[in-house]
Design a protein around this motif. Sequence first.
Motif, PDB file in Angstrom:
ATOM      1  N   GLU A  37       0.835  -1.204   0.000  1.00  0.00           N
ATOM      2  CA  GLU A  37       0.000   0.000   0.000  1.00  0.00           C
ATOM      3  C   GLU A  37       0.868   1.252   0.000  1.00  0.00           C
ATOM      4  N   GLU A  40       2.137   1.840  -3.491  1.00  0.00           N
ATOM      5  CA  GLU A  40       1.110   2.404  -4.362  1.00  0.00           C
ATOM      6  C   GLU A  40       0.960   3.902  -4.096  1.00  0.00           C
ATOM      7  N   ARG A  44       1.620   7.095  -6.679  1.00  0.00           N
ATOM      8  CA  ARG A  44       0.648   8.166  -6.948  1.00  0.00           C
ATOM      9  C   ARG A  44       1.269   9.530  -6.695  1.00  0.00           C
TER      10      ARG A  44
END
Length: 56
Positions: A37, A40, A44
């Motif tokens: 997570e 990710e 971004r």
Amino acid sequence: MASSTESSTAVDDEVRQLYERYQAAETEAERHEIALEMGELDGRRHAEIYAALEDE
């Protein structure tokens, strides 16, 4: 549209929450999932930075 400061604050909060979850994780599997997570989120953040640079 949210200002960059608001966006940055939201991301900082998300990073803090992920870090706290990582520290509290009891198993390697939990830490691994949280690390994914984090990756990710980092992706971004980089995409937003590069998009902003292209707009300049």
